[in-house]
Design a protein around this motif. Structure first.
Motif, PDB file in Angstrom:
ATOM      1  N   LEU A  60       2.237   9.653   7.919  1.00  0.00           N
ATOM      2  CA  LEU A  60       2.896   8.619   8.705  1.00  0.00           C
ATOM      3  C   LEU A  60       3.295   9.246  10.045  1.00  0.00           C
ATOM      4  O   LEU A  60       3.914  10.307  10.086  1.00  0.00           O
ATOM      5  N   VAL A  61       2.880   8.608  11.104  1.00  0.00           N
ATOM      6  CA  VAL A  61       3.130   9.166  12.433  1.00  0.00           C
ATOM      7  C   VAL A  61       4.198   8.324  13.137  1.00  0.00           C
ATOM      8  O   VAL A  61       4.136   7.081  13.105  1.00  0.00           O
TER       9      VAL A  61
ATOM     10  N   ALA B 198       0.556  -3.000  15.857  1.00  0.00           N
ATOM     11  CA  ALA B 198       1.048  -4.065  14.983  1.00  0.00           C
ATOM     12  C   ALA B 198       0.404  -3.965  13.609  1.00  0.00           C
ATOM     13  O   ALA B 198      -0.729  -3.533  13.467  1.00  0.00           O
ATOM     14  N   GLY B 199       1.203  -4.363  12.637  1.00  0.00           N
ATOM     15  CA  GLY B 199       0.686  -4.348  11.245  1.00  0.00           C
ATOM     16  C   GLY B 199       0.970  -3.022  10.596  1.00  0.00           C
ATOM     17  O   GLY B 199       0.569  -1.990  11.100  1.00  0.00           O
ATOM     18  N   ALA B 200       1.734  -3.091   9.506  1.00  0.00           N
ATOM     19  CA  ALA B 200       2.099  -1.864   8.805  1.00  0.00           C
ATOM     20  C   ALA B 200       0.912  -1.323   8.024  1.00  0.00           C
ATOM     21  O   ALA B 200      -0.100  -1.988   7.862  1.00  0.00           O
ATOM     22  N   GLY B 201       1.075  -0.141   7.512  1.00  0.00           N
ATOM     23  CA  GLY B 201       0.047   0.403   6.621  1.00  0.00           C
ATOM     24  C   GLY B 201      -1.020   1.156   7.351  1.00  0.00           C
ATOM     25  O   GLY B 201      -1.939   1.676   6.741  1.00  0.00           O
ATOM     26  N   ASP B 202      -0.960   1.264   8.645  1.00  0.00           N
ATOM     27  CA  ASP B 202      -1.985   2.012   9.334  1.00  0.00           C
ATOM     28  C   ASP B 202      -1.544   3.435   9.584  1.00  0.00           C
ATOM     29  O   ASP B 202      -2.119   4.148  10.401  1.00  0.00           O
TER      30      ASP B 202
ATOM     31  N   ALA C 149       9.717   1.698   5.012  1.00  0.00           N
ATOM     32  CA  ALA C 149       8.840   0.525   4.873  1.00  0.00           C
ATOM     33  C   ALA C 149       7.374   0.952   4.940  1.00  0.00           C
ATOM     34  O   ALA C 149       6.544   0.532   4.126  1.00  0.00           O
ATOM     35  N   ALA C 150       7.072   1.853   5.912  1.00  0.00           N
ATOM     36  CA  ALA C 150       5.683   2.308   6.056  1.00  0.00           C
ATOM     37  C   ALA C 150       5.251   3.109   4.826  1.00  0.00           C
ATOM     38  O   ALA C 150       4.110   3.035   4.367  1.00  0.00           O
ATOM     39  N   LEU C 151       6.245   3.877   4.309  1.00  0.00           N
ATOM     40  CA  LEU C 151       5.964   4.694   3.133  1.00  0.00           C
ATOM     41  C   LEU C 151       5.591   3.823   1.943  1.00  0.00           C
ATOM     42  O   LEU C 151       4.606   4.084   1.232  1.00  0.00           O
TER      43      LEU C 151
END
Lengths: 623, 510
Positions: free
Chosen positions: B261-262, B269-273, B291-293
């Motif tokens: 996770l950077v 836009a859009g999580a998960g990338d 949240a990203a985790l």
């Protein structure tokens, strides 16, 4: 001298010539008669003072060399002995088959090991299992049949002995009859009887070795070489033989009549009690000696070899040796060993050093039937051990009682070891803590079940009882005649898979059990009883079972060969004696013919004298 | 037996008769030797060579046994080699099969790669069930037992006992945990601290799901600690733009996955990338990170974790045998998602899990389960078991691939397939220090070479011994011919002399 006298003299000459011609004719006609000795007519001058009265025949004489005749008798006995031995050794040798032949014992043993190798390679194969069983069955049956033949030979010998004894009695009575006619007569008048008596004596000496003494009255006395009188010059002793039927491995000769399982030769002695000629070793040569030797020594030894082989085969596969563990108790040290399932006949061996520091070995043999105690030293094949039989009741035995019984048996022998039963079926053997020391304790215990007791199992059993071979001494040694009774365990024949499956969890490709059988047959060394004669010098033979089987075949082959050469030598000796005897006593037709010519000439000359006398008489008359 | 009386007059005739009889017997014996090519009919007549003869017969018999052992062992090895070669080829090919056949959900339930693996599995079962004359080659010592179950029973169970598919399903569900109804995410059995807490704490379940290894950022690694392992990610200061947070997770099959996770000031836009926004405060940044985790964990749970679960479950299934129960999600029959215990179920009949390998599994060495004795001391190990490590590995990866659900209608199917393909490619054919199918082949080839050498040696020895035996037991034809000739001359001379002598009697001249 008057012409009449001359005539008379010539006539006596004619008469003597006629008698001589008669002898020549007798010699020629009897040239091929068995037992005939050449006759000659002896003659002497008849003269009184200055008066010559002619010649007279003084009788017919047998041309005989007494010394040669004795030798002939001795060697005939020797030849009877060696040729009988040769015949039976050849028959015995034949039982073991031809070299490399399909039916020879060693081929059959080799066949089993080959099949076992194949089974080890692929234990799960049904065909390998059944081939192995077939090979094992062949081996057992081959041993059965050889052993049965051996006992058959002994039975045959028994009836041979009976026949020969009958013949010996006939000959003795012939001698008796002829002797009565000869005694006190002029030998010249009883030449025929003498010939017949000599023939009877020679035949008798082919049966057994005898000593013949000539009596002053022309009669003879006959003794065995050990001095037992068979013919005293007037009455022949009666030889007797008590033929036994059903001779088997268990029937052996013994000097004790109650133990004796085979017939013996007796002669009624002067004192009235019968003398056992075998017991006092009276018969040392002749056919009878050979028959007795085969029956009582050679064949029982061959039987012992097969028994030893059969027993080793059975026990090698069925007996396990539980591990012993070193233990100390107080100051004493020794070993613990588990003796669960110890069967009657099974052994516990203790190697120890006695108080003097010498290494000793004692083998404890379990016996159920206490009446068999004490066991003989030959109860085990090992010659280096002390055998101690121990009885502690029937199965299932109480280990504590067993330990107590072993202790008291050892104490009775003065062996300073302490035996106890610390727990379960464990037997503890301890030294005395100071002088003695226990080096090792081992046991050999027969597994009786096909499965569930480890790799060892009863591949071979005693077919008569259906039980595994334990080497029991109850009711007689199980070893004796085991060769006749060994067979593949019928339960195994019914289920060959047990050749591989030791218990429920054995994989069918598990080679443990086949490998065990193979190794025990080909690699493990066993002791074989000195009774088998293989070890030599009264020692046991130590070797693998396959080796032992080879040695058995080899020994019988060698015995046959030496019997052959012995006989060959004896026949050479006999032939030379015979030809010398022949030269002295035989009829030579050529000699007779030349005698005939001489006699013809003599007759013609005598006749010429008569005719001359006649001419002279005529001259006188015509004067 | 000679019982004739050797007496006087008839002796001349008798002795010459004896002489003729002896010569005749000798002649007959020579004739027999010529006909049978055997010196003697019994060991007694063989003379002093009998010891050697007996010994050589025994030796030749054992050689014959060894020769037949070699022949049958060579046949077995040949068959085993055929089987193993085909399995080795399949494992080698498999590495390229999955990567070369791209994920294509297609219309069926299996991708083409899966179909190949399924057929591989069937081929392998057949190969390992090879028998020679009723003897199964890969069954250890229980050579009468067909070692491997049928494909159907292995994969789908036999009704009473579970197969690979059931085990894979249970393990997959137990590893990914319950679907969060609010967010539609899987946690992979990781417990992540709630929103608004600092630092962000992750705790593994311990038995199932992801394990925690550590997190690395700015070149600093924080290792997970405790049991069950937990890990905190703190934001005492704001991360700098582009600062990566590498969270390393361990998976049930022993592999590791890293979620990167950077930190970005302005994330795409859009999580998960793989990025999270740097918030106004460290607490806000921590929440963004959290949240990203969760999104990253969900993705890994659906892809790599599922692949790993499938491999783990398969591996455990094939670790089972007739004496070893495979590990299962315990208690049996409970909801796997919340299960916390994994291990061998209690023994039962029928067993909870299909016993795929029915052969012998009690030996320490598979090779030693069958040996061919080829000399008094020498034996060659020729055994093999279908449950040897290399073969189990092949079974594991083949069946894991065949059992995993990569059906259409799941957007993660492609990712799962890729994760699986990666693992198969990496680990199927070889891994350091573990047995490969080729290893087995090489060992058996060594055995085969030893057998061939032994065979040559035995053949040479055999001919030497046979020659020696022939020298003892077989007469030399030349010698025999010479002896017959000699005897013939002697007999003729004797007959002739006897005939002349018989005429030379005075009787004829009177």
């Amino acid at each position: 001298m008057a012409l009449g006298n001359v005539l008379n003299t010539a006539i006596t000459g004619l008469a003597v010539t006629q008698t001589s011609l008669g002898t020549v004719a007798q010699n020629i006609t009897n040239a091929n008669t068995v037992g005939y000795t050449r006759r000659i007519t002896s003659q002497s001058e008849v003269a009184t003072g200055t008066q010559m009265l002619g010649v007279r025949s003084t009788g017919v004489q047998r041309m005989l060399d007494i010394l040669l005749q004795r030798q002939l008798n001795t060697e005939t006995g020797g030849a009877g002995y060696t040729s009988t031995l040769k015949t039976y050794h050849a028959a015995l040798d034949q039982l073991f088959g031809a070299p490399g032949g399909a039916s020879s014992l060693d081929t059959i043993v080799n066949d089993l090991t080959t099949k076992l190798q194949t089974l080890v390679n692929d234990p799960s194969s049904y065909s390998n299992r059944s081939q192995t069983l077939t090979a094992a069955t062949n081996l057992a049956q081959s041993i059965n049949s050889i052993a049965t033949s051996i006992q058959g030979m002994r039975q045959d010998i028994e009836s041979q002995l009976s026949t020969k004894i009958g013949r010996a009695n006939q000959l003795l009575s012939t001698v008796q009859t002829l002797n009565a006619r000869i005694v006190g007569k002029d030998p010249g008048q009883v030449a025929g009887e003498l010939d017949q008596r000599d023939a009877a004596i020679t035949e008798l000496s082919s049966l057994l070795d005898i000593k013949v003494t000539d009596n002053s009255d022309g009669g003879v006395s006959i003794f065995t070489n050990s001095g037992v009188q068979l013919f005293n010059g007037s009455t022949a002793a009666k030889l007797a033989f008590d033929t036994h039927s059903n001779i088997g491995a268990g029937q052996a000769y013994s000097t004790d009549p109650s133990q004796r399982g085979v017939g013996t030769i007796t002669v009624q002695s002067d004192t009235g009690s019968p003398v056992d000629l075998i017991a006092n070793n009276s018969i040392r040569s002749g056919e009878l000696a050979a028959l007795i030797q085969m029956r009582d020594v050679t064949l029982p030894q061959a039987q012992a070899q097969l028994d030893g082989l059969a027993a080793a085969m059975a026990q090698a596969v069925s007996n396990r040796s539980p591990a012993s563990s070193a233990v100390t108790s107080g100051g004493a040290s020794g070993f613990d060993i588990d003796i669960a399932g110890l069967k009657s006949g099974n052994t516990i061996t203790v190697n120890y050093t006695d108080a003097l520091g010498a290494s000793r070995r004692v083998t404890l043999v379990r016996v159920e039937d206490a009446s068999q105690l004490p066991l003989p030293a030959t109860a085990t094949a090992d010659t280096g051990d002390q055998v101690v039989g121990v009885s502690f009741g029937a199965d299932p035995f109480d280990p504590a009682t067993a330990a107590a019984a072993i202790q008291s048996a050892l104490s009775a022998q003065g062996i300073g070891l302490t035996v106890s039963n610390p727990t379960g079926t464990t037997l503890r053997v301890l030294d005395d803590g100071s002088g003695t020391g226990v080096a090792s304790v081992s046991a050999s215990i027969t597994n009786t079940a096909l499965t569930g007791s480890g790799a060892e199992f009863p591949l071979f059993v005693d077919l008569e009882t259906g039980k595994p071979f334990t080497g029991s001494f109850d009711g007689g040694s199980q070893l004796t005649g085991f060769a006749q009774r060994i067979g593949v365990n019928p339960a195994l024949t019914a289920d060959p898979s047990k050749l591989v499956l030791m218990d429920g969890s054995t994989g069918s490709g598990d080679k443990t059990r086949p490998q065990l059988i193979l190794d025990r047959l080909t690699k493990t060394s066993y002791a074989f009883s000195p009774d088998t004669g293989i070890g030599g010098g009264g020692l046991h033979y130590s070797g693998t079972i396959v080796d032992f089987a080879q040695r058995v075949v080899e020994m019988q082959g060698a015995a046959k060969q030496s019997a052959d050469s012995l006989d060959q030598g004896q026949q050479v000796i006999l032939s030379s004696i015979q030809s010398r005897y022949q030269e002295a006593a035989g009829v030579n037709v050529d000699t007779e013919m030349s005698n005939l010519i001489q006699l013809q000439n003599a007759y013609a000359a005598n006749a010429r004298v008569i005719s001359a006398v006649k001419e002279m008489m005529d001259l006188l008359m015509n004067m | 037996m000679i019982s004739t009386n050797y007496l006087t007059s008839s002796l001349t005739a008798q002795s010459s008769g004896d002489l003729f009889r002896t010569m005749r017997a000798e002649f007959d014996d020579l004739q027999r030797q010529l006909a049978t090519n055997q010196v003697a009919t019994s060991y007694g007549n063989l003379g002093s060579g009998r010891t050697t003869s007996l010994d050589l017969h025994a030796k030749l018999a054992s050689l014959a046994g060894y020769q037949s052992n070699i022949a049958s062992a060579q046949l077995r090895l040949k068959m085993m080699d055929t089987s193993l070669t085909s399995i080795a080829k399949m494992t080698t090919d498999a590495r390229t099969t999955l990567t070369s056949t791209d994920y294509n959900a297609g219309s069926g339930t299996l991708t083409s790669g899966q179909a190949i693996f399924e057929s591989n599995l069937k081929t392998m079962i057949d190969a390992l069930n090879t028998d020679v004359g009723g003897r199964y080659l890969f069954s250890g010592r229980t050579t009468d037992v067909k070692p491997v179950e049928t494909y159907e029973h292995i994969m789908n169970g036999d009704g009473a006992s579970a197969g690979v598919k059931t085990l894979v399903d249970e393990r997959t569900r137990a590893d990914r945990g319950t679907l969060d109804p609010a967010t539609s995410r899987y946690s992979g059995r990781l417990t992540v601290s709630g929103a608004g807490t600092m630092p962000v704490t992750l705790t593994a379940q311990g038995t199932y799901g992801f394990g925690l290894v550590g997190v690395t950022t700015n070149g600093t690694t924080t290792n997970a600690s405790g049991s069950p392992a937990s890990l905190s990610v703190d934001f005492p200061t704001q991360p700098s733009e582009g600062q990566p947070y590498n969270l390393t997770l361990s998976l049930p099959d022993g592999t590791q996955e890293t979620i990167t996770l950077v930190a970005r000031a302005n994330p795409v836009a859009g999580a998960g990338d793989g990025s999270f926004a740097i918030g106004a405060t460290p607490a806000e940044t921590a929440d963004n990170f959290r949240a990203a985790l969760l999104t990253g964990i969900d993705k890994e749970a659906r892809t790599s974790l599922a692949a790993a679960s499938s491999i783990k479950a398969s591996g455990d299934f094939f670790a089972g045998s007739s004496s070893v129960q495979p590990n299962r999600v315990l208690p049996l029959g409970a909801t796997p998602e919340t299960a916390t215990s994994y291990g061998a179920p209690a023994a039962s009949n029928p067993p909870a899990t299909v016993v795929w390998y029915k052969g012998d599994d009690t030996s320490t060495s598979a090779r030693m389960t069958a040996t061919a004795q080829i000399g008094d001391q020498q034996s060659v190990a020729t055994g093999a078991q279908a449950n040897e490590e290399a073969l189990r590995r092949a079974f594991t990866y083949f069946s894991a691939t065949a059992a995993i659900d990569v059906g259409p209608g799941d957007s993660f199917s492609g990712g799962r397939y890729a994760a699986l393909a990666e693992r198969v490619t990496d680990q199927l054919a070889s891994a350091d220090g573990v047995q490969t199918v080729e290893n087995i082949s090489v060992e058996l080839a060594d055995a085969s070479a030893t057998l061939a050498t032994a065979k040559d040696r035995l053949t040479t020895t055999q001919s030497v011994w046979q020659d020696t035996l022939g020298g003892i037991e077989q007469p030399s034809t030349e010698e025999l011919a010479a002896r017959i000739l000699d005897l013939q001359t002697r007999m003729q001379a004797s007959y002739q002399t006897t005939s002349i002598l018989s005429k030379l009697t005075l009787t004829n001249y009177l």
